[in-house]
Scaffold this motif. Sequence first.
Motif, short mmCIF file in Angstrom:
data_model
loop_
_atom_site.label_atom_id
_atom_site.label_comp_id
_atom_site.label_asym_id
_atom_site.label_seq_id
_atom_site.Cartn_x
_atom_site.Cartn_y
_atom_site.Cartn_z
N ASP A 71 0.83 -1.21 0.00
CA ASP A 71 0.00 0.00 0.00
C ASP A 71 0.86 1.26 0.00
OD1 ASP A 71 -2.33 1.45 0.00
OD2 ASP A 71 -2.63 1.31 2.16
N VAL A 72 1.83 1.31 -0.88
CA VAL A 72 2.76 2.44 -0.92
C VAL A 72 2.02 3.73 -1.27
CG1 VAL A 72 4.83 3.38 -2.02
CG2 VAL A 72 4.69 0.94 -1.52
N LYS A 73 1.10 3.69 -2.22
CA LYS A 73 0.43 4.92 -2.66
C LYS A 73 -0.27 5.65 -1.52
CE LYS A 73 -0.10 4.33 -7.55
NZ LYS A 73 -0.96 4.23 -8.70
N SER A 74 -1.00 4.94 -0.69
CA SER A 74 -1.71 5.64 0.38
C SER A 74 -0.75 6.19 1.42
CB SER A 74 -2.75 4.73 1.04
OG SER A 74 -2.13 3.74 1.82
N HIS A 75 0.40 5.55 1.60
CA HIS A 75 1.39 6.05 2.55
C HIS A 75 2.22 7.19 1.98
CE1 HIS A 75 0.26 2.37 4.64
NE2 HIS A 75 0.67 3.00 5.71
N PHE A 76 2.18 7.37 0.68
CA PHE A 76 2.94 8.44 0.03
C PHE A 76 2.05 9.63 -0.37
CE2 PHE A 76 7.35 7.35 -1.63
CZ PHE A 76 7.64 6.53 -0.56
N ASP A 90 10.17 18.51 -10.47
CA ASP A 90 9.91 17.88 -11.76
C ASP A 90 9.79 16.37 -11.53
OD1 ASP A 90 9.94 16.79 -14.30
OD2 ASP A 90 11.83 17.72 -14.89
N PRO A 91 8.65 15.77 -11.84
CA PRO A 91 8.48 14.33 -11.56
C PRO A 91 9.45 13.45 -12.35
CG PRO A 91 6.61 15.18 -12.81
CD PRO A 91 7.44 16.36 -12.43
N GLY A 92 10.02 13.96 -13.42
CA GLY A 92 11.03 13.20 -14.16
C GLY A 92 12.28 12.94 -13.33
N SER A 93 12.51 13.80 -12.35
CA SER A 93 13.68 13.64 -11.48
C SER A 93 13.58 12.38 -10.62
CB SER A 93 13.86 14.86 -10.58
OG SER A 93 14.14 15.99 -11.36
N PHE A 94 12.38 11.93 -10.34
CA PHE A 94 12.22 10.72 -9.53
C PHE A 94 12.84 9.52 -10.24
CE2 PHE A 94 8.14 13.04 -8.23
CZ PHE A 94 8.79 13.75 -7.24
N HIS A 95 12.62 9.43 -11.55
CA HIS A 95 13.20 8.33 -12.33
C HIS A 95 14.73 8.42 -12.30
CE1 HIS A 95 9.61 6.65 -14.20
NE2 HIS A 95 9.15 7.88 -14.28
N LEU A 96 15.24 9.62 -12.43
CA LEU A 96 16.69 9.79 -12.43
C LEU A 96 17.30 9.35 -11.11
CD1 LEU A 96 16.91 13.27 -14.20
CD2 LEU A 96 17.04 10.98 -15.23
N GLU A 122 14.03 -2.61 -9.83
CA GLU A 122 13.34 -1.75 -10.80
C GLU A 122 11.84 -1.73 -10.50
OE1 GLU A 122 14.39 0.29 -13.17
OE2 GLU A 122 16.51 -0.24 -13.14
N LYS A 123 11.28 -2.89 -10.19
CA LYS A 123 9.86 -2.98 -9.86
C LYS A 123 9.56 -2.16 -8.60
CE LYS A 123 6.31 -6.45 -8.77
NZ LYS A 123 6.03 -7.90 -8.68
N PHE A 124 10.37 -2.32 -7.57
CA PHE A 124 10.17 -1.57 -6.33
C PHE A 124 10.21 -0.07 -6.60
CE2 PHE A 124 12.23 0.74 -2.81
CZ PHE A 124 11.25 0.61 -1.85
N PHE A 125 11.22 0.38 -7.30
CA PHE A 125 11.35 1.82 -7.54
C PHE A 125 10.25 2.35 -8.46
CE2 PHE A 125 15.84 1.35 -6.02
CZ PHE A 125 15.69 2.18 -4.92
N GLN A 126 9.73 1.53 -9.36
CA GLN A 126 8.60 1.97 -10.18
C GLN A 126 7.36 2.18 -9.31
OE1 GLN A 126 8.72 2.94 -13.50
NE2 GLN A 126 6.79 3.81 -12.80
N VAL A 127 7.16 1.32 -8.34
CA VAL A 127 6.04 1.49 -7.41
C VAL A 127 6.21 2.78 -6.62
CG1 VAL A 127 4.99 0.53 -5.30
CG2 VAL A 127 5.51 -0.97 -7.23
N VAL A 128 7.43 3.06 -6.18
CA VAL A 128 7.71 4.30 -5.45
C VAL A 128 7.46 5.52 -6.34
CG1 VAL A 128 9.56 5.68 -4.38
CG2 VAL A 128 9.31 3.25 -3.81
N ILE A 129 7.93 5.48 -7.58
CA ILE A 129 7.73 6.59 -8.51
C ILE A 129 6.24 6.81 -8.77
CG2 ILE A 129 8.03 7.33 -10.92
CD1 ILE A 129 10.81 5.90 -10.76
N ASP A 130 5.51 5.74 -8.99
CA ASP A 130 4.06 5.87 -9.21
C ASP A 130 3.39 6.51 -8.00
OD1 ASP A 130 4.28 4.73 -11.71
OD2 ASP A 130 3.51 2.76 -11.09
#
Length: 137
Positions: A71-76, A90-96, A122-130
């Motif tokens: 439940d990362v989204k609700s905690h973020f 800039d949200p692009g910075s999250f990917h960087l 990569e999967k974990f960080f994509q969840v964080v970025i989302d």
Amino acid sequence: MVHWTQEERDEITKTFHSVNVKALGTKALQRMFTVYPWTQRYFSQKANFSAEGHAAIVVGALELAVKHLDDVKSHFTEISKRHADELHIDPGSFHLLTDCFVVELGQLKKDAFSPHVHAIWEKFFQVVIDAISKQYH
């Protein structure tokens, strides 16, 4: 909702709790500022900014994500609102930044950082970025 296998959960939690994540976060931020110098523009306006200090904040958020993988989204939500509405990052910075975390993890884990382990991170960080991008309009 993301489905995590037990192997993915184990890799994320075991690694996160077995490395010096603050040092890892500092190296990732320094790498991002070096490789992508335009990402410094927000931080250059902060009088007492340090990569180490911001790394502690970033790592705290990542620790929250590790604790709440399902439940990362609700905690973020608040983190996302702050980055979107108050800080205007800039949200692009999250990917960087997360790409730099993956590079630093690869350096740290060396032989244990297989393509499979890489994919887990990569999967974990994509969840964080989302999750952190959720409140952007």
